[in-house]
Design a protein around this motif. Structure first.
Motif, mmCIF file in Angstrom:
data_model
loop_
_atom_site.group_PDB
_atom_site.id
_atom_site.type_symbol
_atom_site.label_atom_id
_atom_site.label_comp_id
_atom_site.label_asym_id
_atom_site.label_seq_id
_atom_site.Cartn_x
_atom_site.Cartn_y
_atom_site.Cartn_z
ATOM 1 N N ASN A 57 -2.310 -5.421 6.075
ATOM 2 C CA ASN A 57 -1.496 -4.591 5.200
ATOM 3 C C ASN A 57 -2.018 -3.159 5.243
ATOM 4 O O ASN A 57 -3.208 -2.914 5.384
ATOM 5 C CB ASN A 57 -1.454 -5.130 3.765
ATOM 6 N N ASP A 59 -1.404 0.719 3.308
ATOM 7 C CA ASP A 59 -0.844 1.444 2.171
ATOM 8 C C ASP A 59 -1.263 2.903 2.307
ATOM 9 O O ASP A 59 -2.430 3.250 2.139
ATOM 10 C CB ASP A 59 -1.348 0.849 0.857
ATOM 11 N N LYS A 63 4.223 6.623 1.240
ATOM 12 C CA LYS A 63 4.924 5.692 2.135
ATOM 13 C C LYS A 63 4.960 4.320 1.466
ATOM 14 O O LYS A 63 4.112 3.990 0.650
ATOM 15 C CB LYS A 63 4.197 5.554 3.477
ATOM 16 N N LYS A 64 5.943 3.527 1.850
ATOM 17 C CA LYS A 64 6.043 2.163 1.341
ATOM 18 C C LYS A 64 4.934 1.310 1.970
ATOM 19 O O LYS A 64 4.651 1.421 3.166
ATOM 20 C CB LYS A 64 7.403 1.582 1.690
ATOM 21 N N GLU A 65 4.303 0.466 1.169
ATOM 22 C CA GLU A 65 3.250 -0.415 1.682
ATOM 23 C C GLU A 65 3.824 -1.353 2.735
ATOM 24 O O GLU A 65 4.934 -1.860 2.602
ATOM 25 C CB GLU A 65 2.632 -1.223 0.543
ATOM 26 N N GLU A 66 3.069 -1.566 3.801
ATOM 27 C CA GLU A 66 3.502 -2.450 4.882
ATOM 28 C C GLU A 66 2.585 -3.658 4.948
ATOM 29 O O GLU A 66 1.371 -3.532 4.908
ATOM 30 C CB GLU A 66 3.445 -1.718 6.225
#
Length: 80
Positions: A57, A59, A63-66
């Motif tokens: 993951n 963050d 930006k949107k967390e991936e």
């Protein structure tokens, strides 16, 4: 950043047969936690990947967390 790297060698010829990497960082710029594993196997005279796994993951601010996780298994290599 890198917590652990493990490399597996073939004792006969010191070729790399696998590697796992564990990386993690948490600061103001970004936050990530990633684990990767690659395993290799012999097929005839070629050394090819047999298993690839990834779990991680990311963050990053603004930006949107991936989050991602996958497993790839390679089998049935043939000489054509």
């Amino acid at each position: 950043m890198i917590k652990e790297i493990v490399t597996i060698f073939d004792m006969r010829n010191f070729n790399i047969l696998g590697r796992s990497v564990d990386m993690k960082m948490n600061n103001l710029a970004f936050d990530f936690d990633v684990k990767m594993n690659i395993e290799m196997g012999y097929f005839g005279d070629e050394k090819l990947p047999t298993k690839i796994s990834y779990q991680g993951n990311w963050d990053i601010p603004l930006k949107k967390e991936e989050r991602a996780s996958f497993l790839v298994l390679h089998r049935g290599y043939s000489e054509e």
